[in-house]
Scaffold this motif. Structure first.
Motif, mmCIF file in Angstrom:
data_model
loop_
_atom_site.group_PDB
_atom_site.id
_atom_site.type_symbol
_atom_site.label_atom_id
_atom_site.label_comp_id
_atom_site.label_asym_id
_atom_site.label_seq_id
_atom_site.Cartn_x
_atom_site.Cartn_y
_atom_site.Cartn_z
ATOM 1 N N THR A 33 -23.620 -40.760 3.337
ATOM 2 C CA THR A 33 -24.129 -41.577 2.231
ATOM 3 C C THR A 33 -23.949 -43.052 2.522
ATOM 4 O O THR A 33 -24.849 -43.876 2.273
ATOM 5 C CB THR A 33 -23.409 -41.203 0.926
ATOM 6 O OG1 THR A 33 -23.635 -39.822 0.647
ATOM 7 C CG2 THR A 33 -23.901 -42.055 -0.234
ATOM 8 N N TYR A 34 -22.785 -43.405 3.059
ATOM 9 C CA TYR A 34 -22.472 -44.804 3.393
ATOM 10 C C TYR A 34 -23.467 -45.357 4.413
ATOM 11 O O TYR A 34 -24.012 -46.457 4.241
ATOM 12 C CB TYR A 34 -21.052 -44.860 3.947
ATOM 13 C CG TYR A 34 -20.519 -46.239 4.254
ATOM 14 C CD1 TYR A 34 -19.845 -46.985 3.292
ATOM 15 C CD2 TYR A 34 -20.675 -46.792 5.518
ATOM 16 C CE1 TYR A 34 -19.335 -48.238 3.586
ATOM 17 C CE2 TYR A 34 -20.170 -48.052 5.824
ATOM 18 C CZ TYR A 34 -19.495 -48.773 4.854
ATOM 19 O OH TYR A 34 -18.999 -50.025 5.150
ATOM 20 N N ILE A 35 -23.734 -44.580 5.461
ATOM 21 C CA ILE A 35 -24.634 -45.047 6.517
ATOM 22 C C ILE A 35 -26.077 -45.096 6.022
ATOM 23 O O ILE A 35 -26.790 -46.091 6.267
ATOM 24 C CB ILE A 35 -24.504 -44.153 7.765
ATOM 25 C CG1 ILE A 35 -23.113 -44.314 8.377
ATOM 26 C CG2 ILE A 35 -25.575 -44.512 8.791
ATOM 27 C CD1 ILE A 35 -22.836 -43.380 9.553
ATOM 28 N N ASP A 36 -26.517 -44.070 5.331
ATOM 29 C CA ASP A 36 -27.902 -44.057 4.840
ATOM 30 C C ASP A 36 -28.162 -45.252 3.918
ATOM 31 O O ASP A 36 -29.228 -45.888 3.983
ATOM 32 C CB ASP A 36 -28.185 -42.753 4.093
ATOM 33 C CG ASP A 36 -28.270 -41.549 5.028
ATOM 34 O OD1 ASP A 36 -28.510 -41.758 6.238
ATOM 35 O OD2 ASP A 36 -28.089 -40.412 4.549
ATOM 36 N N LEU A 364 -19.088 -50.734 9.939
ATOM 37 C CA LEU A 364 -18.803 -49.298 9.985
ATOM 38 C C LEU A 364 -17.561 -49.018 10.817
ATOM 39 O O LEU A 364 -16.749 -48.143 10.470
ATOM 40 C CB LEU A 364 -20.002 -48.542 10.541
ATOM 41 C CG LEU A 364 -19.838 -47.027 10.650
ATOM 42 C CD1 LEU A 364 -19.534 -46.410 9.297
ATOM 43 C CD2 LEU A 364 -21.083 -46.393 11.272
ATOM 44 N N LYS A 365 -17.410 -49.730 11.904
ATOM 45 C CA LYS A 365 -16.219 -49.563 12.739
ATOM 46 C C LYS A 365 -14.945 -49.763 11.929
ATOM 47 O O LYS A 365 -14.025 -48.933 11.962
ATOM 48 C CB LYS A 365 -16.250 -50.567 13.895
ATOM 49 C CG LYS A 365 -14.970 -50.630 14.703
ATOM 50 C CD LYS A 365 -14.948 -51.830 15.633
ATOM 51 C CE LYS A 365 -14.575 -53.098 14.902
ATOM 52 N NZ LYS A 365 -14.407 -54.250 15.821
ATOM 53 N N ARG A 378 -12.822 -50.541 1.633
ATOM 54 C CA ARG A 378 -13.186 -51.936 1.380
ATOM 55 C C ARG A 378 -14.684 -52.173 1.197
ATOM 56 O O ARG A 378 -15.077 -53.227 0.730
ATOM 57 C CB ARG A 378 -12.710 -52.809 2.560
ATOM 58 C CG ARG A 378 -11.222 -52.731 2.840
ATOM 59 C CD ARG A 378 -10.398 -53.317 1.713
ATOM 60 N NE ARG A 378 -8.979 -53.428 2.056
ATOM 61 C CZ ARG A 378 -8.044 -53.909 1.255
ATOM 62 N NH1 ARG A 378 -8.384 -54.303 0.029
ATOM 63 N NH2 ARG A 378 -6.785 -53.977 1.632
ATOM 64 N N ASP A 379 -15.532 -51.259 1.604
ATOM 65 C CA ASP A 379 -16.980 -51.450 1.631
ATOM 66 C C ASP A 379 -17.324 -52.685 2.474
ATOM 67 O O ASP A 379 -17.911 -53.662 1.994
ATOM 68 C CB ASP A 379 -17.571 -51.581 0.227
ATOM 69 C CG ASP A 379 -19.084 -51.345 0.219
ATOM 70 O OD1 ASP A 379 -19.661 -51.228 1.312
ATOM 71 O OD2 ASP A 379 -19.672 -51.279 -0.871
ATOM 72 N N TYR A 380 -16.932 -52.627 3.738
ATOM 73 C CA TYR A 380 -17.198 -53.731 4.662
ATOM 74 C C TYR A 380 -18.680 -54.030 4.778
ATOM 75 O O TYR A 380 -19.084 -55.184 4.954
ATOM 76 C CB TYR A 380 -16.659 -53.402 6.052
ATOM 77 C CG TYR A 380 -15.159 -53.426 6.179
ATOM 78 C CD1 TYR A 380 -14.479 -54.618 6.441
ATOM 79 C CD2 TYR A 380 -14.413 -52.262 6.062
ATOM 80 C CE1 TYR A 380 -13.099 -54.634 6.581
ATOM 81 C CE2 TYR A 380 -13.031 -52.272 6.203
ATOM 82 C CZ TYR A 380 -12.382 -53.459 6.459
ATOM 83 O OH TYR A 380 -11.015 -53.469 6.605
ATOM 84 N N SER A 381 -19.522 -53.015 4.702
ATOM 85 C CA SER A 381 -20.956 -53.244 4.841
ATOM 86 C C SER A 381 -21.451 -54.202 3.766
ATOM 87 O O SER A 381 -22.197 -55.151 4.055
ATOM 88 C CB SER A 381 -21.714 -51.922 4.762
ATOM 89 O OG SER A 381 -23.101 -52.140 4.928
#
Length: 492
Positions: A33-36, A364-365, A378-381
């Protein structure tokens, strides 16, 4: 003949193996879900991710598509250009030779390239293999890159012209990222090993690690299957661009690979150089390549503890929450990527993306690292995206202002014919200016496929739009003295 002053401003199918019970919930429940979501928000056509833990592949998976036309999906075998993550292969290869007593990192470059020269002969005489692979030559970051990036120069010509650069700093006093340093290392490796750089990488690392789809040179891209297209942003819109050809600096950036193949590389680096029961790389060589050679910078982290970044041989070395991180990033036309090792956690991560306008490959890393270290989400994206959007808006406002000035068709300070002619820089070659329409057109000796349109915006400055969007839209100031054009400053 007029002069050029050059200033550079750079810039599916899823295979999952759960071999332990401590895979974080973020990976098992939230990663897809995070990546999509991130691919949509960042406008990334495709990405691929691999995670290695305790010498096993926890995850390797493709997301999105090979290109913006959304026809073919990415998978774990999709090829992406890994760009400067090539440098770790070069550094490790040299460490393998050093471990075998075939060379020393303290060997001087001139031992293997006796004809090598620099603007300062003393520096040329004392420059070592460790110097060129740890960015401590004295050059500013990216100084000289315009000379060879997608140019018609051969590797030998690049080395010759590189020697004519005047470093901005004293020798070994300042870290400055230098792609051509790794070209020098690759040329020295050929003299030491008796085979070309690409042959050594292929036979000593790629094949033994069963990286069967990995391409070592960019001239191998033609006809490659399951190859991600390269993308960039032009005025906020995604655009497919050609794969770049950079074999003239191959040891710095030419490798193309998949997350499946790269997982083999991660496993070997984390398991003392072993892969499938074979000792492919000696443990001593791995540690030598990852030994700090130069000080990059002091740094912090937006949320957690981090203090410094050092540099080994093609590896960034830093502390993070009391752990060692060995990593590198890569950026090439249309791709940005990251490779990360946490040796103490036996954790490896690779993220590959097929657009060069995103910070997600790093976000993502960090999200994966924090999940394994038990740190808060943290929701770095989103954090990176907000900063990116702020910078893009500022850049766009500046560009709109320049374009408004160009649209005013201000009178030139001299007749347009006075700007025409041949300009020359001892390193970057000749450039040719001619009038075209109500502006000027610039072409380049060593970049036959590149041109630029110049529009006057006042104060002896021209707004310059390159024919390739990768080179940007810049402002060139001209020096005019006593009614004569003396020079201009070029930037990309």
């Amino acid at each position: 003949m007029k002069n050029i002053v050059v200033a550079l401003t750079l810039l599916s199918i899823c295979t999952i193996t759960f071999s332990q019970n401590d895979v974080p919930e973020f990976i098992t429940d939230s990663l897809d879900t995070y990546i999509d979501r991130a691919l949509k928000e960042w406008q990334i056509p495709g990405a691929a991710v691999a995670i290695v833990k305790n010498d096993k592949v926890v995850l390797q998976k493709g997301y999105g598509y090979l290109d913006m036309n959304k026809i073919e999906k990415t998978d774990e075998n999709t090829l992406f250009m890994i760009a400067s993550n090539t440098k770790a292969f070069t550094g490790t290869a040299m460490a393998m030779l050093e471990t075998e007593k075939k060379c020393s990192f303290d060997d001087r470059v001139k031992k293997y390239l006796p004809g090598f020269t620099m603007s300062d002969p003393w520096v040329a005489d004392h420059l070592t293999l460790a110097d060129v692979m740890s960015h401590r030559i004295g050059l500013e970051t990216f100084q000289g890159d315009f000379m060879y990036w997608e140019s018609a120069l051969t590797s030998d010509e690049v080395i010759e012209k590189f020697g004519q650069l005047t470093p901005m700093y004293d020798f070994r006093t300042k870290w400055g990222y230098c792609n051509a340093g790794f070209l020098l290392a690759g040329e020295c490796l050929e003299k030491i090993a008796g085979v070309t750089w690409d042959h050594y990488i292929r036979e000593q690392i790629v094949k033994p690690l069963e990286m069967n789809r990995t391409l070592v040179l960019t001239n191998e891209l033609n006809g490659a299957s399951n190859l991600a297209s390269a993308h960039t942003m032009v005025d906020g819109k995604l655009q497919v661009i050609p794969h770049c050809q950079i074999d003239n600096i191959a040891p710095a950036a030419s490798i193309t690979s998949s997350v499946n193949d790269m997982s083999h590389w991660l496993i070997a680096l984390l398991d003392s150089g072993q892969y499938n029961g074979k000792q492919v790389i000696s443990y001593q060589a791995i540690r030598k390549a990852q030994y700090p050679r130069s000080f990059n910078r002091r740094t912090g982290h937006p949320f957690n503890s981090s203090h410094y970044v050092l540099y080994g041989l093609g590896w960034d070395l830093r502390d993070y929450e009391g752990r060692e991180i060995v990593s590198h990033t890569g950026g090439v036309d249309g791709f940005v990527t990251s490779v990360t090792l946490l040796p103490e956690e036996d954790l490896g991560i690779v993220v590959l993306t097929n657009t060069d306008h995103n910070g997600f490959y790093e976000a993502l890393k960090w999200e994966i690292i924090d999940s394994y270290l038990g740190l808060p989400y943290r929701d770095y994206s989103q954090f990176y995206l907000e900063r990116y959007q702020q910078m893009w808006k500022a850049d766009q406002a500046q560009l709109d202002s320049w374009r408004d000035s160009a649209s005013m068709k201000l009178p030139l300070p001299l007749k347009i014919s006075r700007f025409e002619g041949k300009y020359k820089h001892e390193v970057y070659g000749e450039a040719y200016m001619k009038s075209k329409g109500d502006g000027l057109e610039l072409t380049f000796e060593h970049h036959p496929d590149l041109s630029a349109k110049l529009e006057y915006i006042g104060n002896n400055r021209f707004l310059t739009t390159y024919s390739s969007p990768l080179w940007g839209v810049k402002v060139f100031p001209f020096v005019i003295e006593e009614g004569q054009v003396k020079s201009f400053t070029l930037s990309v």
